[in-house]
Each structure stands twice: as structure tokens, then as C-alpha cells.
Enzyme design. Structure first.
Site, PDB file in Angstrom:
ATOM      1  CD  GLU A 198     143.449  97.152 -33.184  1.00 17.20           C
ATOM      2  OE1 GLU A 198     144.429  96.645 -33.759  1.00 17.20           O
ATOM      3  OE2 GLU A 198     143.503  97.672 -32.056  1.00 17.20           O
TER       4      GLU A 198
ATOM      5  CD  GLU B 101     142.197  76.148 -22.773  1.00 19.28           C
ATOM      6  OE1 GLU B 101     143.173  75.392 -22.617  1.00 19.28           O
ATOM      7  OE2 GLU B 101     142.257  77.391 -22.666  1.00 19.28           O
TER       8      GLU B 101
END
Length: 269
Positions: A78, A109
Site C-alpha cells: 500500500e 517458517e
């Protein structure tokens, strides 16, 4: 026991009415900004360290897994449309790569070396900053990434929701927003995720303001990527120049941004 894994304050959720479920979730959510408020001084100190580095060409990397990784990517994605910055200025990386944005990648992960490899695909310089995001504060992908980044002389920070976590011990600026147990035990996409989103908002927004990407309270460098943003930009120019709507819109579209349009107008008047 990690705070993020501790048992919910509520029992027998399946026996609650929908109204009670929602009301109790909302009650818990109201505690999140209070937890974030307690660490505003630490966030401030971190931002003060980030800004001069980015002013000298540094970038901002977010690294995370699962929900935490997705939140970092959201915030990074954004920044270009909101502030008109290059797409490689704020970079969000998730364990498992872009495929993991939509679907979990098993065991991604757990590799402590992968995050640094992911960062190196973009190159790195001494002015870069790496922020590890992990509600638990124990994710190997994140810990390994910030550890290596700090070893290489990069500025490092972490956003976590457990106190004194292994992740916090590996960074220059640990930001611990301890929001307590989740409504659904261990579901850190809830309060912990909200806290992480708030902290990311605070970091990126304050950094962009201090880098000059906001004028007054306006996003003067935003990208004109849809009709709504063109309309918003037109209003900004009308306020700054007193031009009628048609002329303001024409000037905006000719110059490509609110900043460029208002600077041009002021240079001619």
C-alpha cells in the site's frame, strides 16, 4: 506458556449466541489499542532510527510467516499507491514465497536461513532496515532473518505479542504489543494480528510523513490509479489553489500528481 498460546478468557464458545460471540470479540478487540499505546515510545525511537537511513537510500523489509507475513506484504503493497514511492522501497517477504500469501506452505517458517536468502534477492545495503513480524516471537524464518541482517550491520526491529521472546533478543528495537489471550485460544490472526497491523500502520505512515511524502495532512504523491483518487486529488488542488473543479482536474491529469500540480500552479502565480 506463551501469552499468545494461553487459554481464552471465555469458555464454551460454541454454546454462546451469535450476539454474545460478537460482543465478547469486540470487548477483547478494545484492549488492543491500549496494548499498542504502551509501546508508542519504543515505536517512536525505532522510526527516528529508520528515517535518516531511508533518506540516504535505505529500504524497509518486512519478514514474516502466515498472518504476520501477509500483514507485512499488505502494508508494503500500500505504500506505492498511497505515497508514490517505488515498489522496491518497502518490501514484504513471507515464508514460502508469494504462493504462501493465499495458501499455507508447509514447514516454510521453520527454515532459519530462508529469510536472508529472500532478502538477498533484492540486494541489500548498509542503510536498509529489516523488521521481523511474529506474534509468537519464536518463528525460525523470522529469527534467522533478523539475526543475519543485524550481523551484516542492518538496522533491525521486531513486532511481537509475547514478552521477552527469542525474536526480541535478536533485534535492535523490539516492539512487544502484549494483547493477552485470544478469544479463540491461540488464534493470533485476531488480537495479535490487529496489534501488528496497527504497529505497521504507525511505522510506515510516520516514516513516509518524515520523508516528506505528506504535505499538511494530504497524500500529495498518491498514484492516480482510479476515478476515486483522481476525484480526491482534484479536491486537494481546488483547496490549495482555489481553481474551479474542471481546471483543477485538468491540471492534475496533466502533471500526474497533486504535488506536481500545486507546485506548478504556485510557480506561475
Amino acid at each position: 506458556m506463551k501469552v499468545t498460546e494461553s487459554s481464552s478468557n471465555y469458555e464454551n464458545l460454541e454454546e454462546m449466541s451469535v450476539l454474545d460471540i460478537l460482543s465478547n470479540m469486540n470487548k477483547e478487540d478494545q484492549t488492543v489499542p491500549l496494548a499498542v499505546g504502551k509501546i508508542v515510545p519504543q515505536i517512536s525511537a525505532f522510526v527516528e532510527a529508520i528515517v535518516p537511513r531511508m533518506a540516504k537510500g535505505g529500504r524497509l523489509f518486512y519478514i514474516g510467516a502466515g498472518t504476520s507475513g501477509r500483514l507485512g506484504i499488505l502494508d508494503a503493497s500500500e505504500c506505492p499507491p498511497t505515497y508514490g514511492v517505488p515498489h522496491d522501497l518497502v518490501i514484504g517477504l513471507i515464508a514460502g514465497g508469494d504462493h504462501a500469501i493465499r495458501k499455507a506452505v508447509e514447514n516454510a517458517e521453520d527454515d532459519p536461513n530462508q529469510a536472508w536468502s529472500d532478502i538477498q534477492e533484492y540486494g541489500f545495503n548498509a542503510n536498509d532496515t529489516v523488521i521481523g513480524i511474529a506474534a509468537s516471537g519464536t518463528t525460525p524464518y523470522v529469527i534467522g532473518g533478523v539475526r543475519k541482517a543485524r550481523h551484516e550491520g542492518l538496522l533491525t526491529g521486531a513486532i511481537t505479542c509475547n514478552p521477552n521472546s527469542p525474536l526480541s533478543k535478536e533485534v535492535d528495537f523490539p516492539l512487544e504489543a502484549v494483547v493477552g489471550p485470544e478469544f479463540v485460544t491461540g488464534s493470533t490472526r485476531m488480537k495479535a494480528g490487529t496489534a501488528q497491523k496497527l504497529v505497521l500502520n504507525m511505522i510506515s505512515t510516520s516514516v513516509m510523513i518524515k520523508l516528506g511524502r505528506v504535505k499538511g495532512n494530504k497524500m500529495v504523491d498518491m498514484q492516480l490509479s482510479n476515478a476515486k483518487l483522481v476525484e480526491r486529488g482534484t479536491r486537494m488542488i481546488m483547496e490549495a489553489t482555489n481553481l474551479p473543479e474542471g481546471e483543477a482536474k485538468k491540471l492534475l491529469l496533466e502533471k500526474g500528481s497533486v504535488r506536481a500540480a500545486t507546485d506548478y500552479f504556485q510557480s506561475k502565480n
